[in-house]
Design a protein around this motif. Structure first.
Motif, PDB file in Angstrom:
ATOM      1  N   ILE A 157       0.776  -1.771   0.242  1.00 49.43           N
ATOM      2  CA  ILE A 157      -0.324  -0.393   0.143  1.00 49.43           C
ATOM      3  C   ILE A 157       1.197   1.662  -0.040  1.00 49.43           C
ATOM      4  O   ILE A 157       1.872   1.295   0.534  1.00 49.43           O
ATOM      5  CB  ILE A 157      -0.764   0.057   0.917  1.00 49.43           C
ATOM      6  CG1 ILE A 157      -2.179  -0.531   1.018  1.00 49.43           C
ATOM      7  CG2 ILE A 157      -1.722   1.305   1.523  1.00 49.43           C
ATOM      8  CD1 ILE A 157      -3.479  -0.591   1.906  1.00 49.43           C
ATOM      9  N   MET A 158       0.743   2.587  -0.520  1.00 52.81           N
ATOM     10  CA  MET A 158       2.114   3.787  -1.378  1.00 52.81           C
ATOM     11  C   MET A 158       0.690   4.614  -1.106  1.00 52.81           C
ATOM     12  O   MET A 158      -0.760   4.941  -1.599  1.00 52.81           O
ATOM     13  CB  MET A 158       2.071   3.062  -2.401  1.00 52.81           C
ATOM     14  CG  MET A 158       3.099   2.032  -2.145  1.00 52.81           C
ATOM     15  SD  MET A 158       4.544   2.163  -3.993  1.00 52.81           S
ATOM     16  CE  MET A 158       6.008   3.420  -4.041  1.00 52.81           C
ATOM     17  N   GLY A 159       0.789   5.922  -0.595  1.00 48.16           N
ATOM     18  CA  GLY A 159       0.104   6.598  -0.353  1.00 48.16           C
ATOM     19  C   GLY A 159       0.639   7.629   0.481  1.00 48.16           C
ATOM     20  O   GLY A 159       2.298   7.955   0.707  1.00 48.16           O
ATOM     21  N   ARG A 160      -0.240   9.007   0.024  1.00 50.96           N
ATOM     22  CA  ARG A 160       0.762  10.428   0.529  1.00 50.96           C
ATOM     23  C   ARG A 160       0.462  10.275   2.490  1.00 50.96           C
ATOM     24  O   ARG A 160      -0.190   9.631   2.785  1.00 50.96           O
ATOM     25  CB  ARG A 160      -0.247  11.419   0.150  1.00 50.96           C
ATOM     26  CG  ARG A 160      -0.018  11.922  -1.453  1.00 50.96           C
ATOM     27  CD  ARG A 160      -1.274  13.156  -1.534  1.00 50.96           C
ATOM     28  NE  ARG A 160      -1.318  13.712  -3.161  1.00 50.96           N
ATOM     29  CZ  ARG A 160      -0.748  13.886  -3.949  1.00 50.96           C
ATOM     30  NH1 ARG A 160       0.138  14.387  -3.662  1.00 50.96           N
ATOM     31  NH2 ARG A 160      -1.219  14.116  -4.898  1.00 50.96           N
ATOM     32  N   ASN A 161       1.030  11.121   2.645  1.00 54.08           N
ATOM     33  CA  ASN A 161       1.296  11.246   3.890  1.00 54.08           C
ATOM     34  C   ASN A 161      -0.022  11.622   4.306  1.00 54.08           C
ATOM     35  O   ASN A 161      -1.057  12.265   3.594  1.00 54.08           O
ATOM     36  CB  ASN A 161       2.377  12.250   4.529  1.00 54.08           C
ATOM     37  CG  ASN A 161       3.890  11.675   4.711  1.00 54.08           C
ATOM     38  OD1 ASN A 161       3.680  10.826   4.923  1.00 54.08           O
ATOM     39  ND2 ASN A 161       4.165  12.596   4.365  1.00 54.08           N
ATOM     40  N   GLY A 162      -0.742  11.103   5.579  1.00 57.03           N
ATOM     41  CA  GLY A 162      -2.509  11.569   6.389  1.00 57.03           C
ATOM     42  C   GLY A 162      -3.361  10.858   5.514  1.00 57.03           C
ATOM     43  O   GLY A 162      -4.154  11.693   5.549  1.00 57.03           O
ATOM     44  N   THR A 163      -3.484   9.873   4.831  1.00 54.71           N
ATOM     45  CA  THR A 163      -4.851   9.406   4.303  1.00 54.71           C
ATOM     46  C   THR A 163      -5.199   8.191   5.076  1.00 54.71           C
ATOM     47  O   THR A 163      -5.969   7.920   4.345  1.00 54.71           O
ATOM     48  CB  THR A 163      -4.131   9.441   2.771  1.00 54.71           C
ATOM     49  OG1 THR A 163      -2.685   8.189   2.839  1.00 54.71           O
ATOM     50  CG2 THR A 163      -3.556   9.998   2.025  1.00 54.71           C
TER      51      THR A 163
END
Lengths: 256, 262
Positions: free
Chosen positions: A40-46
């Protein structure tokens, strides 16, 4: 509560989670089969860390809808220690320090709780020594207070050591690559990859790797990559999706 | 500031027996003194010139005991004292300890522990005095208060005029395990001199939920997690005891199994 042995190893079904009245996860769906590694990848705070804490049963995170299933068994309402005994594992992003509790006594207590059915306490010492060697960790490490004064790399090595000692069938790694220098990243990642290899029983296990970077996925190669944003999975693809994210960032993923 | 105390020591300690232990000049020594009688006691630990003294005072009293004790620590020129002071048992118990870095180069380090439960009242009255230059003291007081217990820490560090280059530290850490338990803590510094390095502080906390969740996530249940965290807190005060027999005795009295080496 029934267990379906032919069920997927790990399922998250329409998971909604609130923290202090604020909805953070908004319908997460994910299925991990035996032998699979998902990233799982994603921006901070998601909501990625919220997801990992919720899966482990942190009481601060309230499941308002949905289910978590391990081997087909609904574990949504179980406390964390019960989930751990069913062989779910979370490698923490920020492992907490517990002054005065030695690493050795902590490891013995956790192995006794999780693996007493298959290992005698008299066997713990040999198993721990063997795994220490694989992670290039000196035995003196065992007498230190748990995570107290540890560098980022030492903390992550200890998380990896615990994973290898507790032998979970489903492991969640929350940014295990953060705080690691290049050499430590290689040692930790190789141990994780070794853990999921078929010759070491990895065919019966699953892994969910939460990360910001492709670098760890060079070692722990994912079968499926998900992009997380706004409290849910926005996009799913193969291993090449991580490379694309590394190259293009998240802007092109709608809503990320 | 009102100073809480359980006893007026001068009255009760006036006729108390006095036990004295020392390390000879240039030597290293270890002394352990356990007190279980229903009578006040005064103990003196004295490290003579250039010696090192490890000492432990264990006040191990039965549940009805109500009495005070006094510990004096004196370090001469270039000497080091490492002292552990422990409250165990008693209904009401007070340990006063006066440490004096009497000559230059002296160093006194103290770890004190009160593990209090039921209706026990345990008090530490600490007084560290630095009358001469180039001395060092470091006091750490650890108090666990459970049930309806009360712990008191009242500590002063005094750096007298002319005691340049003194280093003096005082810390009181408290773990409160029950809503009905009470903790009083008064750390104080009196500095009559420039060019010194001093710090003092006090903190009181309940068990940390993040510590719980970490242990639970490793299969350790709530009750065991609480016991492990509390034990860890206590170990902070006693883990530095080097003498193996003394360490074993202290662990046994506190009801703690000694940890095996890997």
């Amino acid at each position: 509560m029934t267990t379906k042995t032919d069920a997927p190893l790990f399922q998250i079904q329409d998971l909604h989670v609130s923290v202090e009245g604020k909805q953070v996860l908004k319908g997460v769906n994910l299925t991990i089969n035996k032998g699979e590694v998902h990233a799982i990848m994603g921006r901070n705070g998601t909501g990625k860390t919220t997801l990992s804490y919720t899966l482990m049963g942190h009481p601060k995170y309230e499941v308002t809808a949905g289910k978590i299933l391990l081997d087909g068994e609904d574990i949504t309402s179980l406390p964390p220690e019960e989930r751990a005994r069913k062989r779910l594992f979370l490698a923490f992003q920020y492992p907490v320090a517990i002054p005065g509790v030695s690493v050795a006594s902590f490891l013995r207590a956790s192995m006794k709780s999780v693996r007493s059915a298959e290992l005698q306490p008299s066997q713990f010492r040999a198993v721990i020594k063997e795994e220490l060697k694989k992670l290039n960790v000196p035995e003196a490490f065992m007498t230190r207070s748990l995570n107290e004064g540890f560098s980022g790399g030492e903390k992550k090595r200890l998380e990896t050591l615990q994973l290898r000692l507790l032998q979970p069938k489903m492991a969640i790694l929350d940014e295990t690559d953060s705080g690691l220098d290049i050499d430590a990243l290689r040692v930790v990642s190789e141990n994780l990859e070794n853990y999921r290899s078929p010759e070491n029983g990895g065919g019966e296990r699953g892994m969910l790797v939460i990360t910001h970077y492709q670098r760890m996925l060079n070692y722990v190669k994912p079968d499926v990559v998900h992009v997380f944003g706004s409290g849910k999975i926005l996009l799913t693809g193969g291993a090449d999706l991580a490379l694309k994210l590394e190259d293009k960032g998240y802007d092109w993923v709608e809503g990320a | 500031m009102k100073i809480p105390a359980l006893f007026k020591n001068n009255d009760l300690l006036a006729s108390a027996p006095k036990k004295e232990f020392s390390s000879e000049a240039g030597s290293s020594a270890s002394h352990f003194f356990e007190w279980s009688d229903h009578a006040a006691i005064e103990v003196v630990f004295h490290a003579k010139k250039d010696s090192t003294l490890e000492c432990v005072f264990l006040q191990n009293l039965d549940a009805k005991a109500e009495l005070p004790a006094r510990v004096q620590l004196i370090a001469d020129r270039g000497a080091t004292i490492r002292c552990t002071i422990i409250h165990q048992g008693a209904s009401k118990s007070q340990i006063s300890f006066d440490s004096r870095c009497a000559e230059e180069g002296a160093s006194i380090q103290i770890q004190a522990l009160a593990n209090s439960r039921l209706n026990q009242k345990h008090a530490f009255i600490a007084n560290a005095v630095h009358p001469v230059p180039h001395t060092h003291s470091d006091l750490k007081v650890w108090c666990v208060a459970n049930d309806e217990a009360q712990t008191i820490f009242n500590g002063t560090v005094t750096i007298e005029k002319g005691a340049h280059h003194t280093q003096a530290f005082q810390k009181n850490k408290n773990l409160i395990l029950s809503e009905k338990a009470t903790i009083d803590s008064i750390p104080q510094l009196f500095i009559f001199n420039d060019d010194v390095k001093c710090a003092h502080g006090s903190s009181t906390s309940t068990l940390d939920p993040d510590q719980y969740i970490y242990l639970q996530s490793r299969g350790i249940g709530l009750a065991d997690a609480e016991a492990m965290i509390t034990r860890g807190f206590i170990e902070n005060a006693i883990h530095w005891i080097e003498n193996e027999a003394t360490s074993a005795r202290v662990h046994a009295v506190l009801g703690l199994n000694q940890e095996e080496a890997l």
